[in-house]
Design an enzyme around this catalytic site. Structure first.
Site, PDB file in Angstrom:
ATOM      1  N   ALA A 325      -4.222  -1.154   3.501  1.00 51.07           N
ATOM      2  CA  ALA A 325      -2.975  -1.535   2.859  1.00 51.07           C
ATOM      3  C   ALA A 325      -2.448  -0.596   1.791  1.00 51.07           C
ATOM      4  CB  ALA A 325      -3.153  -2.911   2.243  1.00 51.07           C
ATOM      5  N   CYS A 326      -3.242  -0.377   0.760  1.00 52.00           N
ATOM      6  CA  CYS A 326      -2.660   0.042  -0.501  1.00 52.00           C
ATOM      7  C   CYS A 326      -2.025   1.412  -0.522  1.00 52.00           C
ATOM      8  CB  CYS A 326      -3.689  -0.089  -1.612  1.00 52.00           C
ATOM      9  SG  CYS A 326      -3.833  -1.801  -2.129  1.00 52.00           S
TER      10      CYS A 326
END
Lengths: 390, 147
Positions: A325-326
Site C-alpha cells: 500500500a504505502c
C-alpha cells in the site's frame, strides 16, 4: 555509505556507452530530422539507425513497424486507445488480465467510461493467465487482447506464444506490454504473433523519456497525439533525437549481451531467493520459482508491513521496493497479489527486489544477511506476532 | 516520495516504549492489518495519571513513528490531559508527516484514546469526558475519520 541498489524495476541507470553515443546529438548533431539540409539528414539517419537496432531486438520484420514515443505509458495508451478508436466498426470488447500494470488498467478504465466492455481475466496462484479461459472470453465483439509479457511485480512470465496463437486464430489484435521483459527475455514478435508491443528505453539502460510501440504491418490504429505528422502520422511532435539515439544504442548492447547477462542474473536471483527463504521464518516467494524474470525476487513476510521494511533496509544501505500500500498513491494492497489469492493482510508485507546490469554477487550476499535483521526489528514491534514467538 | 522528517525517522529507528505491560489498566487497538496499519496501546494508571504507556504496531514508517511519539506525549499526563492529545499534536511533535500519511497512518491518538476509554469502562465509570469531547469534535481522531 555504499548503496546496494535492488530497485531496477523502478529505474535503471543509463549505461555509460549509451551516454557516450548520445552526447553528440545534444549540440553538434542537433538537426531536425524533417529538415532537408545536411544536419537534418544526419539526424534522420541516426533515428533510422536506432529504429533498425530496436527492430532487431524484438525480431520485427521491418524497422518501420516501430514508432517512437515518450515512454511505455504513452506506448500503452496509444496501442490500446488507438486500436479501440480505430476498430469501432467491429466492436467494443477488450480482454485483459487482473494483473496488468496501472497504465493498461487506467487506459482501459477510461475506455470503459466510453462504452467499451472490458473482461479482466483471473490468474492462478502464480499469476498465470489461463489460455483456455482467454479463448473462451473472446466474442465476436472482441477487438483487442492486452496482456503483459511478464509481470513487473511478481516476475511471472506469461505463455505469450500460446496467447498469440489464440489471438491470431480468432482474428483479434494482440497487444503485449513488454516493459518488464524487454532486454531480459528474448522477445520475438513474429514467432509469438504479437501485433502491438509496448516498451521503454530505460528498461534497457537507455535514457528516460523515450519509448517505442511496435505496430505490425497491417494493424491499423488511430493517433492520439496530433500535430506535424511525424512517425508515420501516428505520433506527432519533433523527435527526441538524443533519447532515440541512446535507445538504439541500449537495444544494440542488450541484444549482444542478453544471453550471458540473463544467465548471470538468473544465478543471482536463485541465490537471493534461496538465501532469504532459508534465513527467515514465515516468508514466502510471490510468483513462480522458475518461470519468472531473471532479475526479479518478490517475497511476503508475515506480521510486518512492506513500507517499514523498505525504510529499515534503506538504513542498511539497501534500495528496495514494496508492492504494498504505502508507497503507491492508492494506499491499497497490490492488485497483483490480491488477484493471485494472497490475503490482503499478507499482501501488505511484500518486498520487491529487482537486480540489473551492475548487481554483483556481494550485493546479493549483503541483502541476504541484512533482510532478516530488518524483518526481526519490525516483528519485535508487531502486535500480530504471538508473544515470545519472534 | 516526499521524505519523512528527521524526527519521524529518529522515532522509527529508535522507537520508545515498545512492548506490553503486565496487567495493563487499559488496552486500545485501532486499525486493521488488511488496511496496512494496526496499533495497540497499553496503559498503566495510578491516581488518574498515566504512569506507563507501551505500544506495538504493524504498519508503515509513519504508523511506527506516531505510535512511539504518542507514548512519549502521554506518559506522566493525567487521563484528562491525555484525552486532549490530537492527531495533529502527534504530527506536529514529529515535525510533520507526509500528506498522504496524515489520515491513513496517524492513528496513534485514536489508539491512546481507545485505551483510556477501555480503562474507564473497566472501572465502570461513565465516559462523560470522552463522549463530551467526541461530540464537540475535540477528539481529533473521531473528527478526522468523518471528513
Amino acid at each position: 555509505m555504499n548503496i546496494v541498489y535492488m530497485d531496477y524495476a523502478s529505474s535503471s541507470p543509463v549505461d555509460p556507452r549509451v551516454i557516450e553515443a548520445m552526447l553528440p546529438y545534444f549540440s553538434e548533431k542537433h538537426g531536425n530530422p524533417s529538415s532537408v539540409h545536411q544536419i537534418g539528414r544526419e539526424s534522420f539517419e541516426a533515428i533510422e539507425d536506432s529504429r533498425r537496432k530496436i527492430a532487431s531486438l524484438i525480431n520485427a520484420e521491418r524497422p518501420d513497424e516501430l514508432i517512437f514515443t515518450s515512454g511505455a505509458t504513452e506506448s500503452i495508451n496509444l496501442a490500446i486507445k488507438g486500436l479501440a478508436f480505430r476498430r469501432l466498426d467491429k466492436g467494443k470488447h477488450i480482454v485483459t488480465s487482473k494483473i496488468e500494470h496501472i497504465s493498461t488498467m487506467n487506459a482501459l478504465k477510461f475506455l470503459s467510461t466510453k462504452g467499451f466492455k472490458i473482461t479482466y481475466l483471473p490468474v492462478d496462484e502464480f499469476g498465470f493467465v489461463d489460455p483456455v479461459a482467454l479463448n473462451d472470453a473472446i466474442t465476436r465483439e472482441t477487438i483487442l487482447i492486452s496482456i503483459s509479457y511478464a509481470n513487473g511485480e511478481v516476475g511471472t512470465i506469461q505463455n505469450v506464444g500460446e496467447i498469440g496463437k489464440i489471438a491470431r486464430d480468432q482474428g483479434v489484435t494482440f497487444h503485449v506490454d513488454a516493459v518488464a521483459a524487454i532486454g531480459k527475455l528474448s522477445i520475438d514478435v513474429r514467432k509469438d504473433c504479437i501485433d502491438l508491443l509496448s516498451f521503454s528505453s530505460n528498461d534497457l539502460y537507455g535514457p528516460k523519456g523515450v519509448g517505442a510501440l511496435f505496430i505490425r504491418k497491417g494493424t491499423k490504429i488511430e493517433p492520439i497525439i496530433h500535430g506535424g505528422g511525424q512517425e508515420r502520422g501516428l505520433r506527432s511532435g519533433s523527435e527526441n533525437l538524443p533519447g532515440i539515439v541512446g535507445f538504439g544504442k541500449a537495444a544494440e548492447i542488450a541484444k549482444k549481451e542478453m544471453e550471458v547477462e540473463t544467465s548471470r542474473l538468473t544465478e543471482l536471483r536463485d541465490k537471493l531467493i534461496k538465501g532469504i527463504l532459508k534465513k527467515t521464518e514465515n516468508v514466502w516467494l510471490n510468483g513462480h520459482p522458475t518461470k519468472r524474470l531473471p532479475n526479479n525476487a518478490n517475497f511476503r513476510f508475515k506480521f510486518i508491513e512492506g513500507e517499514s521494511l523498505v525504510l529499515r533496509l534503506s538504513d542498511f544501505g539497501i534500495a528496495s521496493a514494496t508492492s504494498s500500500a504505502c508507497t503507491s498513491k492508492t494506499l491499497e494492497p497490490s492488485h497483483v497479489l490480491l488477484a493471485m489469492g494472497i490475503p490482503a493482510a499478507d499482501a501488505q508485507g511484500s518486498l520487491l527486489l529487482t537486480m540489473g546490469r551492475w548487481t554483483q554477487n556481494e550485493d546479493v550476499e549483503y541483502v541476504i544477511d541484512n533482510v532478516p535483521l530488518a524483518v526481526d526489528f519490525l516483528r519485535k514491534l508487531s502486535p500480530l506476532i504471538p508473544q515470545g514467538d519472534v | 516520495m516526499k521524505m519523512y522528517s528527521r524526527k519521524c525517522m529518529e522515532h522509527f529507528r529508535n522507537p520508545r516504549n515498545v512492548g506490553t505491560i503486565e496487567n495493563p489498566d487499559g488496552v486500545g487497538r485501532v486499525g486493521n492489518p488488511v488496511c496496512g496499519d494496526l496499533m495497540e496501546i497499553q496503559i498503566k494508571v495510578e491516581n488518574g495519571i498515566l504512569t506507563d504507556v507501551k505500544f506495538r504496531t504493524f504498519g508503515c514508517g509513519a504508523a511506527i513513528a506516531t505510535s512511539s511519539m504518542i507514548t512519549e506525549l502521554a506518559k506522566g499526563k493525567t487521563l484528562e490531559e491525555a484525552l486532549k492529545i490530537t492527531r495533529g499534536d502527534v504530527a506536529d511533535a514529529l515535525e510533520g508527516l507526509p500528506p498522504i500519511k496524515m489520515h491513513c497512518s496517524n492513528l496513534a491518538a485514536d489508539a491512546l484514546h481507545a485505551a483510556i476509554k477501555d480503562y474507564y469502562e473497566r472501572h465502570g465509570k461513565k465516559l462523560e469526558e470522552y463522549e463530551e469531547r467526541k461530540k464537540e469534535g475535540l477528539i481529533d481522531g473521531e473528527k478526522s475519520t468523518k471528513t
